[in-house]
Write an enzyme that holds these catalytic residues in place. Sequence first.
Site, PDB file in Angstrom:
ATOM      1  N   ALA A  64       0.865  -1.184   0.000  1.00  0.00           N
ATOM      2  CA  ALA A  64       0.000   0.000   0.000  1.00  0.00           C
ATOM      3  C   ALA A  64       0.902   1.234   0.000  1.00  0.00           C
ATOM      4  O   ALA A  64       2.060   1.158   0.435  1.00  0.00           O
ATOM      5  CB  ALA A  64      -0.886  -0.018   1.240  1.00  0.00           C
ATOM      6  N   GLY A 109       0.419  -5.021   0.847  1.00  0.00           N
ATOM      7  CA  GLY A 109      -0.767  -5.104  -0.017  1.00  0.00           C
ATOM      8  C   GLY A 109      -0.517  -5.880  -1.305  1.00  0.00           C
ATOM      9  O   GLY A 109      -1.438  -6.459  -1.880  1.00  0.00           O
ATOM     10  N   GLU A 112      -0.864  -9.354  -0.419  1.00  0.00           N
ATOM     11  CA  GLU A 112      -2.300  -9.590  -0.188  1.00  0.00           C
ATOM     12  C   GLU A 112      -3.063  -9.734  -1.502  1.00  0.00           C
ATOM     13  O   GLU A 112      -3.963 -10.568  -1.614  1.00  0.00           O
ATOM     14  CB  GLU A 112      -2.866  -8.453   0.679  1.00  0.00           C
ATOM     15  N   GLU A 132       4.705  -4.595   7.404  1.00  0.00           N
ATOM     16  CA  GLU A 132       3.853  -3.639   8.134  1.00  0.00           C
ATOM     17  C   GLU A 132       4.291  -3.338   9.565  1.00  0.00           C
ATOM     18  O   GLU A 132       4.338  -2.190   9.971  1.00  0.00           O
ATOM     19  CB  GLU A 132       2.387  -4.121   8.144  1.00  0.00           C
TER      20      GLU A 132
HETATM   21  N1  COA Z   1       4.524   3.170  -0.960  1.00  0.00           N
HETATM   22  C1  COA Z   1       4.873   4.320  -1.556  1.00  0.00           C
HETATM   23  N2  COA Z   1       5.997   4.444  -2.315  1.00  0.00           N
HETATM   24  C2  COA Z   1       6.756   3.353  -2.442  1.00  0.00           C
HETATM   25  C3  COA Z   1       6.449   2.114  -1.841  1.00  0.00           C
HETATM   26  C4  COA Z   1       5.264   2.053  -1.075  1.00  0.00           C
HETATM   27  N3  COA Z   1       4.869   0.929  -0.488  1.00  0.00           N
HETATM   28  N4  COA Z   1       7.425   1.234  -2.149  1.00  0.00           N
HETATM   29  C5  COA Z   1       8.295   1.886  -2.932  1.00  0.00           C
HETATM   30  N5  COA Z   1       7.913   3.165  -3.113  1.00  0.00           N
HETATM   31  C6  COA Z   1       8.571   4.221  -3.881  1.00  0.00           C
HETATM   32  C7  COA Z   1       9.789   4.769  -3.148  1.00  0.00           C
HETATM   33  O1  COA Z   1       9.391   5.743  -2.190  1.00  0.00           O
HETATM   34  C8  COA Z   1      10.572   5.344  -4.281  1.00  0.00           C
HETATM   35  O2  COA Z   1       9.972   6.559  -4.664  1.00  0.00           O
HETATM   36  P1  COA Z   1      10.929   7.857  -5.022  1.00  0.00           P
HETATM   37  O3  COA Z   1      11.739   7.387  -6.204  1.00  0.00           O
HETATM   38  O4  COA Z   1       9.936   8.923  -5.354  1.00  0.00           O
HETATM   39  O5  COA Z   1      11.745   8.090  -3.816  1.00  0.00           O
HETATM   40  C9  COA Z   1      10.303   4.353  -5.423  1.00  0.00           C
HETATM   41  O6  COA Z   1       9.109   3.675  -5.078  1.00  0.00           O
HETATM   42  C10 COA Z   1      11.401   3.325  -5.601  1.00  0.00           C
HETATM   43  O7  COA Z   1      11.602   2.658  -4.346  1.00  0.00           O
HETATM   44  P2  COA Z   1      13.024   2.557  -3.602  1.00  0.00           P
HETATM   45  O8  COA Z   1      12.762   2.397  -2.144  1.00  0.00           O
HETATM   46  O9  COA Z   1      13.913   3.674  -4.022  1.00  0.00           O
HETATM   47  O10 COA Z   1      13.574   1.191  -4.238  1.00  0.00           O
HETATM   48  P3  COA Z   1      14.630   0.210  -3.574  1.00  0.00           P
HETATM   49  O11 COA Z   1      15.026  -0.741  -4.648  1.00  0.00           O
HETATM   50  O12 COA Z   1      15.704   0.949  -2.867  1.00  0.00           O
HETATM   51  O13 COA Z   1      13.809  -0.598  -2.441  1.00  0.00           O
HETATM   52  C11 COA Z   1      11.903  -1.785  -1.561  1.00  0.00           C
HETATM   53  C12 COA Z   1      12.755  -1.455  -2.808  1.00  0.00           C
HETATM   54  C13 COA Z   1      10.680  -2.551  -2.033  1.00  0.00           C
HETATM   55  C14 COA Z   1      12.724  -2.659  -0.587  1.00  0.00           C
HETATM   56  C15 COA Z   1      11.504  -0.480  -0.846  1.00  0.00           C
HETATM   57  O14 COA Z   1      10.923   0.394  -1.817  1.00  0.00           O
HETATM   58  C16 COA Z   1      10.493  -0.649   0.257  1.00  0.00           C
HETATM   59  O15 COA Z   1      10.852  -1.083   1.343  1.00  0.00           O
HETATM   60  N6  COA Z   1       9.222  -0.283   0.008  1.00  0.00           N
HETATM   61  C17 COA Z   1       8.180  -0.310   1.004  1.00  0.00           C
HETATM   62  C18 COA Z   1       7.686  -1.718   1.201  1.00  0.00           C
HETATM   63  C19 COA Z   1       6.638  -1.776   2.282  1.00  0.00           C
HETATM   64  O16 COA Z   1       6.904  -1.515   3.439  1.00  0.00           O
HETATM   65  N7  COA Z   1       5.430  -2.138   1.880  1.00  0.00           N
HETATM   66  C20 COA Z   1       4.308  -2.335   2.772  1.00  0.00           C
HETATM   67  C21 COA Z   1       3.567  -1.098   2.980  1.00  0.00           C
HETATM   68  S1  COA Z   1       2.262  -1.378   4.142  1.00  0.00           S
END
Ligand code: COA
Length: 259
Positions: A64, A109, A112, A132
Amino acid sequence: MDNVIVEIEKPYAVITVNREKKLNALDVATIDELSEAVNTVENNDDVRAVIITGAGDKAFIAGADIAFMQSITPKEAYEFARKGQSLIYSMMDSTKPFIAAVNGYALGGGFEVALGCDFILATDNAKFGFPEVSLGIIPGFGGTQNLSRVVGKNTARYLILTTQMIKAKEAQSLGIVSNVFETKDELLSNAKEIATKIAENGPVAISLAKKAINDGFDLSIDEALKYEATLFGVAFSTEDAKEGLKAFIEKRKPQYEGK
Ligand code: COA
Protein backbone atom coordinates in the site's frame (compact mmCIF):
# COMPACT_ATOMS: atom_id res chain seq x y z
CA MET A 1 -7.37 4.38 -16.33
CA ASP A 2 -3.86 5.69 -15.62
CA ASN A 3 -2.43 3.18 -13.16
CA VAL A 4 -3.91 -0.10 -14.37
CA ILE A 5 -3.86 -1.63 -17.86
CA VAL A 6 -6.43 -4.24 -18.91
CA GLU A 7 -5.65 -6.31 -22.02
CA ILE A 8 -8.27 -8.75 -23.24
CA GLU A 9 -6.45 -11.50 -25.15
CA LYS A 10 -9.27 -14.01 -25.58
CA PRO A 11 -9.65 -16.47 -23.73
CA TYR A 12 -7.87 -14.62 -20.92
CA ALA A 13 -7.24 -11.06 -19.72
CA VAL A 14 -4.04 -9.55 -18.35
CA ILE A 15 -4.35 -6.85 -15.69
CA THR A 16 -1.11 -4.90 -15.15
CA VAL A 17 -0.56 -2.54 -12.24
CA ASN A 18 1.26 0.28 -14.00
CA ARG A 19 2.90 2.59 -11.45
CA GLU A 20 6.42 1.44 -12.06
CA LYS A 21 8.17 4.54 -10.63
CA LYS A 22 6.53 3.83 -7.25
CA LEU A 23 7.10 0.08 -7.59
CA ASN A 24 3.37 -0.30 -8.36
CA ALA A 25 2.42 0.73 -4.79
CA LEU A 26 -1.33 0.83 -4.18
CA ASP A 27 -2.77 4.28 -3.62
CA VAL A 28 -6.54 4.86 -3.54
CA ALA A 29 -6.73 5.62 -7.28
CA THR A 30 -4.87 2.40 -8.15
CA ILE A 31 -7.10 0.30 -5.87
CA ASP A 32 -10.18 1.90 -7.47
CA GLU A 33 -8.83 1.20 -10.96
CA LEU A 34 -8.01 -2.40 -10.00
CA SER A 35 -11.56 -2.86 -8.71
CA GLU A 36 -12.90 -1.45 -11.97
CA ALA A 37 -10.60 -3.82 -13.91
CA VAL A 38 -11.86 -6.83 -11.92
CA ASN A 39 -15.43 -5.73 -12.68
CA THR A 40 -14.62 -5.35 -16.39
CA VAL A 41 -13.16 -8.85 -16.73
CA GLU A 42 -15.92 -10.37 -14.58
CA ASN A 43 -18.53 -9.04 -17.00
CA ASN A 44 -16.74 -10.02 -20.23
CA ASP A 45 -17.85 -13.46 -21.46
CA ASP A 46 -14.73 -13.75 -23.64
CA VAL A 47 -12.57 -13.81 -20.49
CA ARG A 48 -12.24 -17.22 -18.90
CA ALA A 49 -9.12 -16.58 -16.78
CA VAL A 50 -7.33 -13.49 -15.51
CA ILE A 51 -3.63 -12.84 -14.98
CA ILE A 52 -2.53 -10.04 -12.63
CA THR A 53 1.01 -8.71 -12.86
CA GLY A 54 3.08 -5.60 -12.19
CA ALA A 55 4.78 -3.28 -14.69
CA GLY A 56 8.58 -3.50 -14.95
CA ASP A 57 11.06 -6.07 -13.64
CA LYS A 58 11.42 -4.86 -10.08
CA ALA A 59 8.04 -5.21 -8.42
CA PHE A 60 4.70 -6.92 -8.61
CA ILE A 61 3.30 -4.46 -6.02
CA ALA A 62 5.52 -3.03 -3.24
CA GLY A 63 2.57 -2.60 -0.88
CA ALA A 64 0.00 0.00 0.00
CA ASP A 65 1.16 3.57 -0.64
CA ILE A 66 3.14 4.63 2.43
CA ALA A 67 3.10 8.33 1.45
CA PHE A 68 -0.71 8.22 1.44
CA MET A 69 -0.95 6.27 4.71
CA GLN A 70 1.32 8.73 6.50
CA SER A 71 -1.43 11.33 6.77
CA ILE A 72 -4.64 9.34 7.31
CA THR A 73 -6.81 9.21 10.44
CA PRO A 74 -7.78 5.94 12.19
CA LYS A 75 -11.25 6.18 10.59
CA GLU A 76 -9.74 6.72 7.14
CA ALA A 77 -7.36 3.81 7.80
CA TYR A 78 -10.35 1.56 8.57
CA GLU A 79 -12.02 2.68 5.34
CA PHE A 80 -8.78 2.17 3.37
CA ALA A 81 -8.50 -1.39 4.74
CA ARG A 82 -12.14 -2.09 3.81
CA LYS A 83 -11.50 -0.75 0.30
CA GLY A 84 -8.45 -3.00 -0.13
CA GLN A 85 -10.34 -5.98 1.32
CA SER A 86 -13.23 -5.34 -1.01
CA LEU A 87 -10.85 -5.50 -4.01
CA ILE A 88 -9.30 -8.74 -2.75
CA TYR A 89 -12.70 -10.25 -1.98
CA SER A 90 -13.97 -9.35 -5.47
CA MET A 91 -11.15 -11.47 -6.90
CA MET A 92 -11.75 -14.34 -4.48
CA ASP A 93 -15.48 -14.22 -5.13
CA SER A 94 -15.16 -13.82 -8.92
CA THR A 95 -16.57 -16.55 -11.15
CA LYS A 96 -13.25 -16.41 -13.07
CA PRO A 97 -9.94 -17.86 -11.96
CA PHE A 98 -7.26 -15.26 -11.07
CA ILE A 99 -3.57 -16.04 -11.50
CA ALA A 100 -0.96 -13.83 -9.80
CA ALA A 101 2.17 -13.50 -11.97
CA VAL A 102 4.59 -12.10 -9.41
CA ASN A 103 7.66 -10.38 -10.85
CA GLY A 104 9.87 -8.94 -8.08
CA TYR A 105 8.59 -7.51 -4.80
CA ALA A 106 5.18 -8.58 -3.50
CA LEU A 107 5.11 -6.79 -0.17
CA GLY A 108 2.25 -5.93 2.17
CA GLY A 109 -0.77 -5.10 -0.02
CA GLY A 110 1.08 -6.69 -2.97
CA PHE A 111 1.38 -9.99 -1.11
CA GLU A 112 -2.30 -9.59 -0.19
CA VAL A 113 -3.34 -9.10 -3.84
CA ALA A 114 -1.34 -12.24 -4.74
CA LEU A 115 -3.01 -14.18 -1.89
CA GLY A 116 -6.40 -13.03 -3.20
CA CYS A 117 -5.67 -14.82 -6.49
CA ASP A 118 -6.47 -18.51 -6.99
CA PHE A 119 -2.78 -19.36 -7.22
CA ILE A 120 0.57 -17.65 -7.54
CA LEU A 121 3.29 -18.01 -10.18
CA ALA A 122 6.55 -16.12 -9.65
CA THR A 123 9.91 -15.23 -11.12
CA ASP A 124 13.00 -16.56 -9.38
CA ASN A 125 13.77 -13.04 -8.07
CA ALA A 126 10.29 -12.51 -6.58
CA LYS A 127 10.26 -11.58 -2.90
CA PHE A 128 7.27 -11.93 -0.60
CA GLY A 129 6.87 -10.29 2.79
CA PHE A 130 4.77 -8.32 5.24
CA PRO A 131 6.85 -5.30 6.40
CA GLU A 132 3.85 -3.64 8.13
CA VAL A 133 4.86 -4.10 11.79
CA SER A 134 8.24 -2.47 11.00
CA LEU A 135 6.16 0.60 10.07
CA GLY A 136 4.12 0.35 13.27
CA ILE A 137 1.00 -0.88 11.47
CA ILE A 138 -0.45 -4.29 10.52
CA PRO A 139 -1.55 -5.93 7.25
CA GLY A 140 -5.07 -4.71 6.48
CA PHE A 141 -6.08 -6.11 3.07
CA GLY A 142 -6.83 -9.64 4.34
CA GLY A 143 -3.20 -10.67 4.86
CA THR A 144 -3.51 -11.86 8.46
CA GLN A 145 -6.43 -14.09 7.46
CA ASN A 146 -5.48 -15.28 3.98
CA LEU A 147 -1.82 -16.04 4.77
CA SER A 148 -2.90 -18.09 7.82
CA ARG A 149 -5.28 -20.06 5.65
CA VAL A 150 -2.47 -20.89 3.19
CA VAL A 151 0.48 -21.63 5.50
CA GLY A 152 -1.15 -22.11 8.93
CA LYS A 153 -1.07 -19.73 11.89
CA ASN A 154 2.48 -20.46 13.11
CA THR A 155 4.17 -19.67 9.80
CA ALA A 156 1.86 -16.69 9.25
CA ARG A 157 2.81 -15.34 12.69
CA TYR A 158 6.49 -15.98 11.96
CA LEU A 159 6.39 -14.10 8.65
CA ILE A 160 4.22 -11.22 9.87
CA LEU A 161 5.92 -10.70 13.27
CA THR A 162 9.50 -10.94 11.96
CA THR A 163 8.73 -9.13 8.64
CA GLN A 164 11.16 -11.59 7.02
CA MET A 165 11.08 -11.45 3.23
CA ILE A 166 11.16 -14.80 1.51
CA LYS A 167 12.28 -15.60 -2.03
CA ALA A 168 10.12 -17.39 -4.58
CA LYS A 169 11.63 -20.86 -3.99
CA GLU A 170 11.05 -20.63 -0.22
CA ALA A 171 7.52 -19.36 -0.83
CA GLN A 172 7.05 -22.38 -3.10
CA SER A 173 8.25 -24.75 -0.37
CA LEU A 174 5.64 -23.20 1.97
CA GLY A 175 2.86 -23.77 -0.58
CA ILE A 176 2.42 -20.05 -1.29
CA VAL A 177 3.79 -20.19 -4.85
CA SER A 178 2.78 -22.93 -7.29
CA ASN A 179 5.57 -22.52 -9.84
CA VAL A 180 8.77 -20.51 -10.30
CA PHE A 181 10.22 -19.27 -13.61
CA GLU A 182 13.62 -17.77 -14.49
CA THR A 183 12.55 -14.60 -16.28
CA LYS A 184 9.54 -12.30 -16.48
CA ASP A 185 9.00 -13.33 -20.13
CA GLU A 186 8.87 -16.99 -19.11
CA LEU A 187 6.58 -16.13 -16.20
CA LEU A 188 4.09 -14.37 -18.46
CA SER A 189 4.20 -16.91 -21.29
CA ASN A 190 3.65 -19.75 -18.80
CA ALA A 191 0.87 -17.82 -17.04
CA LYS A 192 -0.85 -17.36 -20.42
CA GLU A 193 -0.40 -21.05 -21.28
CA ILE A 194 -1.91 -22.08 -17.93
CA ALA A 195 -4.77 -19.55 -18.35
CA THR A 196 -5.48 -21.00 -21.82
CA LYS A 197 -5.49 -24.55 -20.43
CA ILE A 198 -7.92 -23.55 -17.66
CA ALA A 199 -10.11 -21.83 -20.27
CA GLU A 200 -10.56 -25.17 -22.08
CA ASN A 201 -12.56 -26.46 -19.09
CA GLY A 202 -16.20 -25.82 -18.32
CA PRO A 203 -16.47 -22.18 -17.14
CA VAL A 204 -19.37 -22.85 -14.76
CA ALA A 205 -17.51 -25.86 -13.32
CA ILE A 206 -14.43 -23.68 -12.80
CA SER A 207 -16.47 -21.10 -10.90
CA LEU A 208 -18.26 -23.79 -8.82
CA ALA A 209 -14.99 -25.57 -7.95
CA LYS A 210 -13.48 -22.25 -6.87
CA LYS A 211 -16.57 -21.47 -4.79
CA ALA A 212 -16.55 -24.90 -3.13
CA ILE A 213 -12.92 -24.46 -2.06
CA ASN A 214 -13.15 -20.81 -0.99
CA ASP A 215 -16.57 -20.74 0.65
CA GLY A 216 -16.42 -24.29 2.03
CA PHE A 217 -13.07 -23.78 3.77
CA ASP A 218 -14.36 -22.09 6.91
CA LEU A 219 -17.44 -24.30 7.37
CA SER A 220 -17.50 -27.38 9.60
CA ILE A 221 -16.59 -30.54 7.66
CA ASP A 222 -20.21 -31.68 7.79
CA GLU A 223 -21.52 -28.38 6.39
CA ALA A 224 -18.65 -28.16 3.90
CA LEU A 225 -19.40 -31.61 2.46
CA LYS A 226 -23.10 -30.75 2.14
CA TYR A 227 -22.09 -27.48 0.44
CA GLU A 228 -19.85 -29.42 -1.97
CA ALA A 229 -22.68 -31.86 -2.74
CA THR A 230 -25.03 -28.91 -3.36
CA LEU A 231 -22.63 -27.36 -5.86
CA PHE A 232 -22.04 -30.81 -7.41
CA GLY A 233 -25.82 -30.91 -7.96
CA VAL A 234 -25.78 -27.39 -9.42
CA ALA A 235 -23.09 -28.49 -11.90
CA PHE A 236 -25.52 -31.14 -13.19
CA SER A 237 -28.09 -28.45 -13.97
CA THR A 238 -25.76 -26.88 -16.57
CA GLU A 239 -25.50 -27.34 -20.33
CA ASP A 240 -21.75 -27.50 -19.83
CA ALA A 241 -22.04 -30.71 -17.77
CA LYS A 242 -24.27 -32.31 -20.44
CA GLU A 243 -21.75 -31.29 -23.11
CA GLY A 244 -18.66 -32.38 -21.13
CA LEU A 245 -20.00 -35.83 -20.25
CA LYS A 246 -21.42 -36.40 -23.77
CA ALA A 247 -18.18 -35.28 -25.46
CA PHE A 248 -16.22 -37.84 -23.42
CA ILE A 249 -18.53 -40.67 -24.52
CA GLU A 250 -18.38 -39.43 -28.14
CA LYS A 251 -14.56 -39.22 -27.94
CA ARG A 252 -14.41 -35.55 -28.96
CA LYS A 253 -13.36 -32.23 -27.39
CA PRO A 254 -16.19 -30.50 -25.51
CA GLN A 255 -17.47 -27.12 -26.72
CA TYR A 256 -18.40 -25.25 -23.55
CA GLU A 257 -20.65 -22.21 -23.63
CA GLY A 258 -20.53 -21.36 -19.94
CA LYS A 259 -24.20 -22.16 -19.38
N1 COA B 1 4.52 3.17 -0.96
C1 COA B 1 4.87 4.32 -1.56
N2 COA B 1 6.00 4.44 -2.32
C2 COA B 1 6.76 3.35 -2.44
C3 COA B 1 6.45 2.11 -1.84
C4 COA B 1 5.26 2.05 -1.07
N3 COA B 1 4.87 0.93 -0.49
N4 COA B 1 7.43 1.23 -2.15
C5 COA B 1 8.30 1.89 -2.93
N5 COA B 1 7.91 3.16 -3.11
C6 COA B 1 8.57 4.22 -3.88
C7 COA B 1 9.79 4.77 -3.15
O1 COA B 1 9.39 5.74 -2.19
C8 COA B 1 10.57 5.34 -4.28
O2 COA B 1 9.97 6.56 -4.66
P1 COA B 1 10.93 7.86 -5.02
O3 COA B 1 11.74 7.39 -6.20
O4 COA B 1 9.94 8.92 -5.35
O5 COA B 1 11.74 8.09 -3.82
C9 COA B 1 10.30 4.35 -5.42
O6 COA B 1 9.11 3.68 -5.08
C10 COA B 1 11.40 3.32 -5.60
O7 COA B 1 11.60 2.66 -4.35
P2 COA B 1 13.02 2.56 -3.60
O8 COA B 1 12.76 2.40 -2.14
O9 COA B 1 13.91 3.67 -4.02
O10 COA B 1 13.57 1.19 -4.24
P3 COA B 1 14.63 0.21 -3.57
O11 COA B 1 15.03 -0.74 -4.65
O12 COA B 1 15.70 0.95 -2.87
O13 COA B 1 13.81 -0.60 -2.44
C11 COA B 1 11.90 -1.78 -1.56
C12 COA B 1 12.76 -1.46 -2.81
C13 COA B 1 10.68 -2.55 -2.03
C14 COA B 1 12.72 -2.66 -0.59
C15 COA B 1 11.50 -0.48 -0.85
O14 COA B 1 10.92 0.39 -1.82
C16 COA B 1 10.49 -0.65 0.26
O15 COA B 1 10.85 -1.08 1.34
N6 COA B 1 9.22 -0.28 0.01
C17 COA B 1 8.18 -0.31 1.00
C18 COA B 1 7.69 -1.72 1.20
C19 COA B 1 6.64 -1.78 2.28
O16 COA B 1 6.90 -1.52 3.44
N7 COA B 1 5.43 -2.14 1.88
C20 COA B 1 4.31 -2.33 2.77
C21 COA B 1 3.57 -1.10 2.98
S1 COA B 1 2.26 -1.38 4.14
